[in-house]
Design a protein around this motif. Structure first.
Motif: not given
Length: 206
Positions: A4-7, A55-63, A89-94, A98-106
């Motif tokens: 569903h997500h564009g990026y 960087v604060l925006q990026h940190l907040l974008s994860i949750p 969690s996240c992986d950063l793009a070049p 954040p370009e990949r966001l990880g979650f342990l459970s839903l």
């Protein structure tokens, strides 16, 4: 969720390279790296408040993104954990976002969309305020900026989630916080920037 997500790509069931607590601990180096990238791209010394805000925006974008997309595309509720027990969690793009966001459970959530969104927003804001208060921006960051960004990132993630689910994007978020992108050559305020609507907003308030 990813389709569903564009990026962003969402990855379930495991931690990615930077759990949330690790990303927060990395924030000083993250700011320095981003300032160096901006300085190289724009060929002028990049003001430190630009990287501090981004960087604060990026940190907040994860949750924010994990919580909003789970609720809107679900019916799920994402376990965000805490700063001491990271469940996301996240992986950063070049480009250092954040370009990949990880979650342990839903877990299954209420069938009613607005009820899910309300619960997701409550969970996000609790963690988001922890992040904002713990964040060392390297420059003065006012309470208005910190807490405003918590709300702004939720509204932005929710807007994207609704749009991806076919509910329409709606208007740009009227922000309470500023990313300072206008301080770089050739750049200007974002749509919804408080500088465009609040004539009393000055550098000390931002």
């Amino acid at each position: 969720m990813s389709r569903h997500h564009g990026y962003l790509t969402f990855v379930g069931g495991r931690h990615l390279s930077r759990p949330l607590s690790s990303a927060l601990e990395f924030s000083a180096q993250w700011r320095a790296n981003l300032t160096a990238v901006n300085t190289r791209l724009y060929a002028v010394p990049s003001p430190p408040q630009v990287a501090s805000a981004f960087v604060l925006q990026h940190l907040l974008s994860i949750p924010a993104q994990v919580s909003a997309f789970a609720a809107v595309t679900g019916p799920w509720h994402a376990d965000l954990g805490t700063l001491d027990d990271s469940r996301i969690s996240c992986d950063l793009a070049p480009g250092l976002y954040p370009e990949r966001l990880g979650f342990l459970s839903l877990r299954p959530a209420a069938p009613e969309l607005e009820e899910r969104i309300a619960a997701a927003g409550t969970a996000y804001r609790a963690l988001g305020r922890e992040i904002a208060q713990a964040y060392d921006g390297g420059v003065k960051v006012s309470t208005r900026q910190r807490l405003g960004m918590v709300d702004d990132l939720w509204q932005m993630a929710l807007r994207e989630a609704r749009g991806a689910a076919g509910q329409g994007l709606g208007p740009a978020v009227e922000r309470r916080s500023c990313c300072f992108i206008y301080a770089l050559p050739g750049c200007h305020e974002c749509a919804g920037c408080p500088r465009l609507s609040d004539t009393t907003l000055g550098p000390r308030d931002e």
